[in-house]
Design an enzyme around this catalytic site. Structure first.
Site, PDB file in Angstrom:
ATOM      1  CG  HIS A 224      -2.220   0.595   1.475  1.00 42.30           C
ATOM      2  ND1 HIS A 224      -2.530   2.192   2.081  1.00 42.30           N
ATOM      3  CD2 HIS A 224      -3.226   0.926   0.596  1.00 42.30           C
ATOM      4  CE1 HIS A 224      -3.515   2.908   1.645  1.00 42.30           C
ATOM      5  NE2 HIS A 224      -3.787   2.129   0.672  1.00 42.30           N
ATOM      6  CE  LYS A 226      -1.546   4.384  -1.639  1.00 34.28           C
ATOM      7  NZ  LYS A 226      -1.998   4.019  -0.671  1.00 34.28           N
ATOM      8  CG  ASP A 231      18.941  11.205 -11.120  1.00 35.61           C
ATOM      9  OD1 ASP A 231      19.159   9.884 -11.166  1.00 35.61           O
ATOM     10  OD2 ASP A 231      18.879  12.075 -11.198  1.00 35.61           O
ATOM     11  CG  HIS A 402      -7.633   8.036  -0.571  1.00 36.81           C
ATOM     12  ND1 HIS A 402      -6.049   7.710  -1.326  1.00 36.81           N
ATOM     13  CD2 HIS A 402      -8.178   7.259  -0.256  1.00 36.81           C
ATOM     14  CE1 HIS A 402      -5.730   6.797  -1.321  1.00 36.81           C
ATOM     15  NE2 HIS A 402      -7.160   6.068  -1.002  1.00 36.81           N
ATOM     16  CG  ASP A 409      -0.420  20.576  20.413  1.00 37.65           C
ATOM     17  OD1 ASP A 409      -1.430  20.050  20.459  1.00 37.65           O
ATOM     18  OD2 ASP A 409       0.424  20.566  20.944  1.00 37.65           O
TER      19      ASP A 409
END
Length: 484
Positions: A224, A226, A231, A402, A409
């Site tokens: 899951h 991403k 480089d 999503h 704070d």
């Protein structure tokens, strides 16, 4: 013949109840949250045969023998690489704020992975801006590109990203792309998969889904994360899959998906690269460790420490859940949370309630409409006790919210791939950034406020007036908590 069928019926019933008894004992003996064990027992007994089958398929964290053995062997060398970061000038706990200091202690003691300063962070919330930024960085790549995504859905600007990767590979850039098998089926059936492989890009299916693997590993265990690393200089992570929302799930009735990505430069990029290397080795057995980051830090510049918090089979259990709990417990004024899927564990639920009960302002923003009906109803089963404890709940009507974010704070935040459900906190390969950067955090909080402006606040008095039908569905789908 009648006697034979009678015997067969009795034998089947006995065999089934022996099987149920065996599964019951196994559920009871597993060390996990009591609420999860009770939920599984109810599913097993309320849904005959189906409940037992569900437990065999989804009841235990089973990565599969080959991957599990790799992950076990990998932990020591990766922990050694992580530990070297403690000698880097970018790790300076004396300059950390109080929020990230304790999180650095936790992650360092459990995984050897420290928080690192000297980063620059850019919050990106427009899908077009995100995808154009990714394309521009790919066009400037000189050495290598590392990517891992749950979903790659062809169409729109996602195709432009694919074209940029193919051009990069053709000019000699080493491109490694890891996509979850269940999340990206349309990509693997598209021409882009073939074109990428023909151009020299290494494209792999993570956790490949096929019928014969049913009893070899848990099928709903998902990659899951991403992550994009270019480089070892530029990195991206956040909630957005490699999709153009204008071309993704347009018929689902929930509106466009609303996401963020964080563009990072600095030593944290090397850590993101290491996490990609971990995922690549779990799938292939091939090890390529990234270079250690440059440690030169200008003490006169803002430090912006970031703690990378990975989770998944083979890594220390419940680390992201612990970081989330620790962050919320440190709140002195406010906690604001956005999540598309809200089905919290009993411990997280009590943490949120206790935080509100000690006078902290706790705000929870979730989508009004969800692409998972089961999650939508299960989420609502928690509304009453949360609001009675003082938690403010907002339902977002501007699309499928999503974005996964927690702001503490208005000074410290968590952003990444993690939903507030058992699947993310206990099961999947996930990633969160703990960010000690007040300017970035305020920008994140302003974005959360814009989500609130496109939401309606759920009021307890009105909520009590909902129908018995709604109350029934909430409780029914709550029972499926372990599967959500």
């Amino acid at each position: 013949m009648d006697k034979f069928y009678h015997f067969l019926t009795i034998a089947s019933i006995v065999l089934y109840w022996v099987l149920v008894a065996g599964v019951t004992i196994r559920v009871v003996l597993k060390r996990r949250a009591v609420s999860v064990s009770l939920a599984w027992l109810m599913i097993i007994y309320i849904l005959p045969v189906v409940g037992v089958a569900c437990y065999f398929l989804f009841g235990e964290l089973n990565l599969g023998r080959t991957r599990a053995e790799r992950a076990k062997e990998m932990l020591a060398p990766f922990a050694e690489w992580f530990a070297k970061l403690n000698d880097c000038h970018a790790h300076s706990p004396e300059s950390f704020g109080r929020h990230i200091y304790r999180i650095d202690e936790l992650c360092n003691n459990r995984l050897g992975l420290p928080a690192l300063s000297g980063n620059t962070l850019s919050l990106q919330s427009s899908p077009d801006d995100i995808l154009h930024s990714i394309i521009e960085d790919i066009e400037n790549a000189k050495s290598h590109i590392r990517m891992v995504f749950y979903i790659w859905h062809p169409g729109g600007l996602a195709d432009s990203v694919a074209s940029a990767l193919i051009r990069a590979a053709k000019r000699g850039v080493d491109v490694k792309l890891l996509l979850d098998s269940a999340g990206s089926p349309r990509f693997f059936r598209s021409q882009w998969y073939t074109m990428m492989k023909e151009s020299g890009i290494e494209v792999l299916q993570a956790l490949e889904v096929s019928p014969w693997r049913i009893f070899l590993r848990r099928l709903d265990l998902r990659q899951h994360r991403k992550i994009i690393v270019i480089d070892d200089k530029v990195g991206y992570t956040g909630s957005m899959n490699l999709v153009d929302p204008a071309y993704f799930k347009q018929s689902s009735g929930v509106g466009q998906w609303v996401d963020i990505m964080v563009r990072v430069t600095g030593p944290t990029v090397n850590v993101l690269s290491a996490i990609h290397c971990w995922d690549w080795e779990v799938e292939t057995g091939s090890r390529t460790m990234p270079q250690l980051p440059e440690c030169r830090i200008d003490p006169n510049e803002p430090q912006h420490p970031v703690q990378v918090v990975p989770s998944g089979p083979g890594m220390p259990e419940h680390l992201i859940s612990q970081v989330l709990t620790l962050a919320i417990n440190q709140a002195n004024k406010s906690v604001c949370i956005t999540t598309p899927y809200f089905v919290p564990s009993a411990d997280l639920l009590e943490t949120l309630k206790m935080t509100a009960q000690r006078g902290i302002k706790v705000e929870l923003i979730i989508p009004l409409k969800n692409d998972s009906i089961m999650v939508q109803w299960a989420s609502r089963s928690f509304y009453t006790e949360l609001m009675e404890a003082g938690v403010e709940i907002y339902e977002f009507y501007g699309g499928l919210l999503h974005t996964k974010s927690v702001v503490i704070d208005e000074q410290f935040c968590l952003v990444g791939t993690v939903n507030m459900d058992m699947r993310s906190l206990w099961l999947n390969f996930e990633l969160t950034l703990a960010i000690d950067d007040e300017a970035f955090t305020k920008e994140m909080y302003w974005l959360q406020k814009s989500y609130m402006d496109a939401s309606h606040k759920v009021k307890l008095k009105e909520w009590h007036k909902r129908s018995m039908y709604s109350r029934f569905l909430e409780r029914v789908f709550y029972l499926f908590n372990p599967l959500l």
